[in-house]
Scaffold this motif. Structure first.
Motif, PDB file in Angstrom:
ATOM      1  N   LEU A   1      -1.125   1.798  -5.445  1.00  0.00           N
ATOM      2  CA  LEU A   1      -0.765   1.306  -4.126  1.00  0.00           C
ATOM      3  C   LEU A   1       0.744   1.174  -4.086  1.00  0.00           C
ATOM      4  O   LEU A   1       1.355   0.677  -5.045  1.00  0.00           O
ATOM      5  N   TYR A   2       1.351   1.633  -3.000  1.00  0.00           N
ATOM      6  CA  TYR A   2       2.791   1.474  -2.799  1.00  0.00           C
ATOM      7  C   TYR A   2       2.961   0.584  -1.578  1.00  0.00           C
ATOM      8  O   TYR A   2       2.421   0.878  -0.511  1.00  0.00           O
ATOM      9  N   VAL A   3       3.673  -0.514  -1.744  1.00  0.00           N
ATOM     10  CA  VAL A   3       3.849  -1.464  -0.657  1.00  0.00           C
ATOM     11  C   VAL A   3       5.353  -1.602  -0.417  1.00  0.00           C
ATOM     12  O   VAL A   3       6.058  -2.272  -1.169  1.00  0.00           O
TER      13      VAL A   3
ATOM     14  N   SER B   1       4.377  -6.418  -3.299  1.00  0.00           N
ATOM     15  CA  SER B   1       3.565  -6.037  -4.455  1.00  0.00           C
ATOM     16  C   SER B   1       3.772  -7.020  -5.599  1.00  0.00           C
ATOM     17  O   SER B   1       2.829  -7.349  -6.317  1.00  0.00           O
ATOM     18  N   GLN B   2       4.986  -7.513  -5.752  1.00  0.00           N
ATOM     19  CA  GLN B   2       5.271  -8.482  -6.811  1.00  0.00           C
ATOM     20  C   GLN B   2       4.707  -9.856  -6.461  1.00  0.00           C
ATOM     21  O   GLN B   2       4.280 -10.597  -7.340  1.00  0.00           O
ATOM     22  N   THR B   3       4.699 -10.177  -5.187  1.00  0.00           N
ATOM     23  CA  THR B   3       4.165 -11.464  -4.742  1.00  0.00           C
ATOM     24  C   THR B   3       2.648 -11.516  -4.892  1.00  0.00           C
ATOM     25  O   THR B   3       2.103 -12.489  -5.419  1.00  0.00           O
ATOM     26  N   TYR B   4       1.971 -10.466  -4.446  1.00  0.00           N
ATOM     27  CA  TYR B   4       0.505 -10.461  -4.428  1.00  0.00           C
ATOM     28  C   TYR B   4      -0.129  -9.839  -5.669  1.00  0.00           C
ATOM     29  O   TYR B   4      -1.302 -10.093  -5.947  1.00  0.00           O
TER      30      TYR B   4
ATOM     31  N   GLY C   1       4.636  -2.952 -10.455  1.00  0.00           N
ATOM     32  CA  GLY C   1       6.030  -2.516 -10.520  1.00  0.00           C
ATOM     33  C   GLY C   1       6.776  -3.117  -9.343  1.00  0.00           C
ATOM     34  O   GLY C   1       6.265  -4.024  -8.678  1.00  0.00           O
ATOM     35  N   ALA C   2       7.963  -2.608  -9.067  1.00  0.00           N
ATOM     36  CA  ALA C   2       8.756  -3.161  -7.964  1.00  0.00           C
ATOM     37  C   ALA C   2       8.001  -3.060  -6.637  1.00  0.00           C
ATOM     38  O   ALA C   2       7.751  -4.063  -5.982  1.00  0.00           O
TER      39      ALA C   2
END
Length: 147
Positions: A90-92, A102-105, A115-116
């Motif tokens: 998944l890319y957010v 992505s880092q938060t969830y 990743g970032a």
């Protein structure tokens, strides 16, 4: 695109792509959650050489202009979904308070590698689809969509 990526949207049917490349149903399950969380957003198959030089097919949801560190902004997607050799990605491309969602969830999603702006997981059963829904809706709000 600028930089190391030559990804571009195609006219290929996402549904046809899913029918041909989703033997275990994982892509369709995640696609259904993302599509429901982003009603009315574009849903386009992107193809090309992604960062790092690998040939990719990514389902992109929601058109955005992505700022680049050097050069002008580029057309991109808010959320992307891809099947890799041994996992799904998944890319957010949503940031809040200087941090990618992505880092938060990511830690709340389940068995993932974060990743970032990316989240990798092996099977759809490894992620919490309710948290995925919350993250995608949050991503939409960062660009002014009321989801």
């Amino acid at each position: 695109m600028t930089g190391d990526s030559s990804m571009a949207p195609t006219a290929e049917s996402v549904d046809d792509y899913l029918a041909a490349h989703d033997e275990d149903g994982a892509l369709a399950a995640v696609d259904a959650v993302i599509s429901a969380a982003m009603p009315g957003a574009s849903r386009v198959l992107w193809r090309g050489v992604f960062w790092g030089g690998t040939e990719q097919a990514i389902i992109g949801y929601g058109d955005i202009e992505q700022p680049r560190p050097r050069g002008k902004s580029v057309a991109w997607f808010l959320v992307g979904l891809a099947r890799q050799r041994n996992h799904l990605s998944l890319y957010v491309n949503a940031v809040e308070d200087g941090r990618y969602l992505s880092q938060t969830y990511g830690p709340e999603l389940g068995r993932t590698k974060v990743g970032a702006a990316s989240i990798a997981f092996r099977r759809v059963e490894d992620i919490d689809l309710t948290v995925l829904d919350l993250m995608v809706r949050h991503a939409g709000r960062t660009v002014g969509w009321s989801t």
